[in-house]
Design an enzyme around this catalytic site. Structure first.
Site, short mmCIF file in Angstrom:
data_model
loop_
_atom_site.label_atom_id
_atom_site.label_comp_id
_atom_site.label_asym_id
_atom_site.label_seq_id
_atom_site.Cartn_x
_atom_site.Cartn_y
_atom_site.Cartn_z
CD GLU A 10 -26.64 2.84 0.11
OE1 GLU A 10 -27.36 2.32 0.74
OE2 GLU A 10 -26.46 2.85 -1.06
CB CYS B 83 -0.95 0.08 1.17
SG CYS B 83 -2.03 1.48 1.17
CB THR C 49 -28.89 -2.79 6.46
OG1 THR C 49 -28.65 -1.81 7.50
CG2 THR C 49 -29.75 -1.90 5.22
CB THR D 35 -28.19 1.34 10.12
OG1 THR D 35 -29.07 1.25 8.88
CG2 THR D 35 -29.00 1.80 11.33
CE1 TYR D 36 -25.53 7.95 8.28
CE2 TYR D 36 -24.74 5.97 6.99
CZ TYR D 36 -24.41 7.04 7.74
OH TYR D 36 -23.05 7.50 8.45
CB THR E 132 -30.46 3.93 2.51
OG1 THR E 132 -28.91 4.17 2.97
CG2 THR E 132 -31.16 5.28 3.41
#
Length: 565
Positions: free
Chosen positions: A536, A187, A471, A459-460, A462
């Site tokens: 997301e 990386c 979710t 969480t949202y 969505t």
């Protein structure tokens, strides 16, 4: 007052460019910017003097990329404006100005979709300022994390404490250990950041030129760094004992705990950086080119060709894969997968009785776990032909011991290894890991625990364009699948939920980013749950980061506890 020697004094310049404008006080920033202007003017004038031109040119080459970064990526408007003036004055003298090699924060996410450093969201902007005041930058990584401000708060609290505040290890050493960790996954993004911080905090440049000249104590970490990154189930109490053996090069237990947390953190962070295709910062050696100054008609650097976030640059999505993989990597298949998961979440929420939630027996859970580990092993290596699994560029090779050693599936470990499944009921983060980490490195356990809990619960509601979707089961499946890949068995989790929530192509992405992040290509990111918004997808990558981090820490802390007892 400055004297003439200050303009060329490395210690003075390093402090000026590292901390000079790292303050919320506008007056102090203005004073520091005036000094920087004076320094740059002196260098610019010295280019015409035979006896000073070479040194002035070298200093401009070294520090000008930082000024160019401040011009666009500093959260303080006054700094951006002043640095723009400095750059324009240099361009007016036909001095070559660094330009971005790879425009944008990410090779995978359009820059228009990434949160700006001077965002109108006051809370996020304040977080960016906090990050800047510590690291002298709002990095591309922090900008992506800015999608999720609640997580970023917790991340910064942990990261700042571990890498900058009081602790068992000196700050420059922490950044050198981080370099060794990031190098396991090739990386360069993190390596460049950590090299800069290592030097800024007084590290010896010789260690970067030739790691064999670093102290033996540091080099002794190479073996545990290697197995922790790729096959953490191989860590034994003897590995801890060897590092703690009394000698002039031995580690204390608190120092070693600090080092192991850094290693695990940067292994996981490398997965996030590569999984999200982070572009190099402009002031890194990979981040800029020096050519003709920008023309007056355009202040934009040339657009780079889309690339993959991995080495070597020849790696592409044109990998030789079997027909099944070709199907899974198609947009149509990705769309169907997304719709399937979303519909399943809706059905679970609306009609829970239609799903079998009967608690399996312990024997059934163990069979499900073994089945899942075997299925994970059958997914194969990502892009094995095109990428050259064992390739390590010269830039990174010097930091990597045994580059051929990499992830091997837990299910393929073989009887000879003497490694059994890690059972959380015998050693869990909540009951043993948290308290042990806190005892050996005060407060680090609490900061880690806060971060783990936050990302698990974040969480949202969505799922793509769908709203008010629970979710929980999807997020839990991701977390437990990563632990499954790492050989960690939770006796209170129904592994049947993994197959309900995670289709094979989703599992492949999770496994690839968790185990082989250096091979991630833009197609992987684009086709993974194709209906997801970018925010997301970053959310999922944060879940991968934290689940892997906890898995590595469980193995490391269990080995320490066994050594202690």
């Amino acid at each position: 007052m400055m004297n003439d020697d200050d303009y060329y004094d490395e210690s003075f310049l390093r402090k000026l460019f590292l901390t000079g404008i790292n303050t919320r006080d506008p007056k102090a920033r203005r004073q520091a910017l005036d000094v920087i202007c004076s320094v740059v003017e002196t260098w610019k004038d010295a280019l015409d003097l035979d006896d000073e031109a070479e040194q002035a040119s070298d200093l401009l080459t070294r520090y000008l990329p930082t000024i160019v970064r401040w011009k666009t990526a500093c959260p303080f408007k006054d700094v951006r404006a002043k640095c723009k003036e400095i750059v324009e004055s240099l361009e007016g003298k036909a001095i070559k100005v660094p330009q971005l090699r790879h425009p944008g924060a990410s090779a995978f996410i359009p820059e228009s979709e990434v949160i700006s450093v001077d965002t109108d969201d006051e809370g996020t902007r304040d977080l960016f300022i906090e990050a800047y005041l510590v690291d002298n930058r709002v990095s591309n990584m922090i900008r992506l994390m800015g999608y999720h401000p609640r997580y970023l708060v917790s991340f910064l609290q942990f990261h700042v404490y571990m890498m900058h505040q009081d602790g068992p290890l000196p700050v420059h050493l922490r950044h050198y250990i981080a370099i060794l960790a990031a190098a396991r996954h090739r990386c360069t993004y993190l390596i460049s950041l950590c090299e800069a911080n290592f030097l800024a905090y007084g590290g010896d440049p010789i260690w970067l030129e030739d790691p064999l000249r670093a102290p033996k104590k540091i080099r002794a970490l190479n073996h545990i760094n290697m197995i922790l990154a790729h096959q953490p189930w191989l860590i034994k109490p003897d590995n801890i004992k060897d590092l703690l053996q009394p000698s002039s090069d031995s580690w204390s237990l608190s120092e070693l705990t600090h080092a192991l947390v850094i290693l695990a953190h940067y292994h996981s962070l490398a997965g996030f950086a590569l999984g999200c295709g982070l572009n190099p910062e402009i002031d890194s050696r990979e981040g800029h080119v020096v050519s003709s100054p920008f023309s007056s008609e355009s202040n934009s650097p040339p657009v780079a060709t889309p690339r993959v976030a991995t080495e070597p640059s020849s790696r592409s999505s044109q990998c030789e894969e079997n027909d099944d993989d070709d199907d899974e990597r198609s947009p149509v298949f990705a769309s169907v997968t997304f719709q399937s998961v979303m519909e399943k979440l809706k059905q679970i929420e609306n009609n829970p009785d239609d799903f079998d939630f009967e608690e399996p027996s312990t024997e059934e859970l163990e069979k499900q776990f073994e089945t899942e580990t075997l299925a994970s092993a059958e997914l194969g290596d990502p892009h094995p032909v095109a990428t050259g699994a064992s390739y390590v560029s010269p830039r990174i090779a010097k930091y990597v011991e045994d580059p051929e050693f990499e992830h091997e599936d837990f299910a393929k470990r073989g009887d000879f290894s003497g490694v059994s499944t890690f059972r959380v009921q015998d050693f869990s983060w909540e009951d043993q890991g948290y308290s042990l980490a806190n005892r050996l490195f005060p407060d680090i356990g609490q900061l880690l625990d806060d971060k783990f809990k936050l990302i698990v619960d974040l969480t949202y509601r969505t799922f793509g364009t769908n709203v008010e979707i629970d979710t929980t089961m999807f997020r839990s499946a991701i977390w437990n699948y990563i632990h499954c890949i790492k050989g960690i068995f939770h006796d209170d989790y129904n592994y049947g939920e993994v197959n309900k929530m995670l289709h094979r192509d989703i599992k492949k992405y999770i496994r690839n980013v968790t185990c082989f992040p250096e091979r991630t290509i833009v197609n992987d990111f684009n086709l993974f749950l194709a209906g997801f918004h970018y925010t997301e997808k970053v959310h999922v990558n944060l879940l991968l980061l934290e689940a892997r981090l906890q898995a590595e820490l469980l193995y490391a802390l269990r080995a320490i506890m066994r050594y202690m007892t």
